[in-house]
Scaffold this motif. Structure first.
Motif, PDB file in Angstrom:
ATOM      1  N   LYS A 101       2.741   8.774  -0.184  1.00 40.78           N
ATOM      2  CA  LYS A 101       2.580   9.905   0.739  1.00 40.78           C
ATOM      3  C   LYS A 101       1.363   9.754   1.640  1.00 40.78           C
ATOM      4  O   LYS A 101       1.042  10.664   2.390  1.00 40.78           O
ATOM      5  CB  LYS A 101       2.486  11.207  -0.047  1.00 40.78           C
ATOM      6  CG  LYS A 101       3.761  11.520  -0.802  1.00 40.78           C
ATOM      7  CD  LYS A 101       3.655  12.807  -1.558  1.00 40.78           C
ATOM      8  CE  LYS A 101       4.961  13.063  -2.309  1.00 40.78           C
ATOM      9  NZ  LYS A 101       4.906  14.248  -3.130  1.00 40.78           N
ATOM     10  N   ASP A 102       0.682   8.611   1.586  1.00 35.84           N
ATOM     11  CA  ASP A 102      -0.580   8.462   2.308  1.00 35.84           C
ATOM     12  C   ASP A 102      -0.436   7.933   3.729  1.00 35.84           C
ATOM     13  O   ASP A 102      -1.296   8.162   4.558  1.00 35.84           O
ATOM     14  CB  ASP A 102      -1.536   7.562   1.518  1.00 35.84           C
ATOM     15  CG  ASP A 102      -2.973   7.710   1.978  1.00 35.84           C
ATOM     16  OD1 ASP A 102      -3.340   8.805   2.438  1.00 35.84           O
ATOM     17  OD2 ASP A 102      -3.729   6.727   1.880  1.00 35.84           O
ATOM     18  N   LYS A 126       2.317   1.869  -3.406  1.00 34.09           N
ATOM     19  CA  LYS A 126       1.328   2.419  -4.342  1.00 34.09           C
ATOM     20  C   LYS A 126       0.913   3.842  -3.972  1.00 34.09           C
ATOM     21  O   LYS A 126       0.548   4.635  -4.833  1.00 34.09           O
ATOM     22  CB  LYS A 126       0.078   1.532  -4.390  1.00 34.09           C
ATOM     23  CG  LYS A 126       0.282   0.218  -5.084  1.00 34.09           C
ATOM     24  CD  LYS A 126       0.437   0.429  -6.563  1.00 34.09           C
ATOM     25  CE  LYS A 126       0.332  -0.869  -7.320  1.00 34.09           C
ATOM     26  NZ  LYS A 126       0.535  -0.674  -8.733  1.00 34.09           N
ATOM     27  N   HIS A 127       0.911   4.151  -2.668  1.00 31.92           N
ATOM     28  CA  HIS A 127       0.481   5.466  -2.163  1.00 31.92           C
ATOM     29  C   HIS A 127       1.577   6.013  -1.244  1.00 31.92           C
ATOM     30  O   HIS A 127       1.411   6.059  -0.018  1.00 31.92           O
ATOM     31  CB  HIS A 127      -0.830   5.330  -1.378  1.00 31.92           C
ATOM     32  CG  HIS A 127      -1.889   4.570  -2.101  1.00 31.92           C
ATOM     33  ND1 HIS A 127      -2.714   5.155  -3.025  1.00 31.92           N
ATOM     34  CD2 HIS A 127      -2.253   3.263  -2.054  1.00 31.92           C
ATOM     35  CE1 HIS A 127      -3.544   4.238  -3.509  1.00 31.92           C
ATOM     36  NE2 HIS A 127      -3.272   3.087  -2.946  1.00 31.92           N
ATOM     37  N   TYR A 140       0.841  -1.204   0.000  1.00 33.80           N
ATOM     38  CA  TYR A 140       0.000   0.000   0.000  1.00 33.80           C
ATOM     39  C   TYR A 140       0.879   1.259   0.000  1.00 33.80           C
ATOM     40  O   TYR A 140       0.637   2.200  -0.752  1.00 33.80           O
ATOM     41  CB  TYR A 140      -0.933   0.004   1.215  1.00 33.80           C
ATOM     42  CG  TYR A 140      -1.858   1.190   1.240  1.00 33.80           C
ATOM     43  CD1 TYR A 140      -3.067   1.149   0.557  1.00 33.80           C
ATOM     44  CD2 TYR A 140      -1.523   2.360   1.921  1.00 33.80           C
ATOM     45  CE1 TYR A 140      -3.924   2.240   0.567  1.00 33.80           C
ATOM     46  CE2 TYR A 140      -2.364   3.448   1.925  1.00 33.80           C
ATOM     47  CZ  TYR A 140      -3.560   3.390   1.246  1.00 33.80           C
ATOM     48  OH  TYR A 140      -4.407   4.474   1.239  1.00 33.80           O
ATOM     49  N   LYS A 141       1.926   1.253   0.839  1.00 34.79           N
ATOM     50  CA  LYS A 141       2.836   2.419   0.902  1.00 34.79           C
ATOM     51  C   LYS A 141       3.555   2.615  -0.421  1.00 34.79           C
ATOM     52  O   LYS A 141       3.812   3.746  -0.823  1.00 34.79           O
ATOM     53  CB  LYS A 141       3.848   2.243   2.038  1.00 34.79           C
ATOM     54  CG  LYS A 141       3.224   2.438   3.388  1.00 34.79           C
ATOM     55  CD  LYS A 141       4.142   2.401   4.596  1.00 34.79           C
ATOM     56  CE  LYS A 141       5.509   1.923   4.510  1.00 34.79           C
ATOM     57  NZ  LYS A 141       6.219   1.835   5.788  1.00 34.79           N
TER      58      LYS A 141
END
Length: 146
Positions: free
Chosen positions: A75-76, A72-73, A69-70
């Protein structure tokens, strides 16, 4: 069976087990290029909790799925800790207030004012509407002139 055959079979078995348990979420690219995000993760449940930039908390099944997830995203995710996310305790609304008149004037974000019989009654209302913001002062609100 020969000893070398047994050793070879044992080596293959160990490598198979190792390969099955290795996860490969983000793979750093060569020469500082964008990482390649590979979502091949085991289904082993060892939860991780991540706080997202939205303020929401999200539980991931394991570190690999979090890393994917990190990847793919990037800065999220603000912060991540081992373990499942727990919800903050829900405030108990409707606390019984003493029947005492000690007026408070609340001014809401939209400029509206309202007199409450006491601070407890105001807090009960705000508990049911947590997104409203307000300030308050002791005493009744000034009467508006028609």
């Amino acid at each position: 069976m020969q000893f070398s055959t047994i050793v070879s079979m044992a080596t293959i078995a160990i490598l198979s087990i190792t390969m099955a348990t290795v996860s490969s979420a983000p793979v750093e690219a060569i020469n500082n290029k964008t990482p390649v995000c590979d979502g091949t993760c085991t289904k082993e449940y060892v939860p991780w909790c991540a706080k997202l930039t939205s303020g929401e908390y999200k539980t991931f099944g394991n570190k690999c799925t979090l890393d994917f997830y990190k990847c793919k995203h990037p800065k999220d995710v603000v912060k991540a800790t081992k373990g499942a996310c727990t919800k903050p305790p829900t405030p108990v609304c409707g606390t019984a207030c003493a029947d005492i008149y000690d007026a408070v004037c609340a001014t809401f974000q939209n400029g509206e004012t309202k007199t409450f019989p006491n601070e407890c009654e105001l807090k009960n209302l705000m508990c049911r509407s947590p997104k409203k913001t307000y300030t308050f002062v002791k005493g009744e609100c000034p009467k508006s002139v028609p």
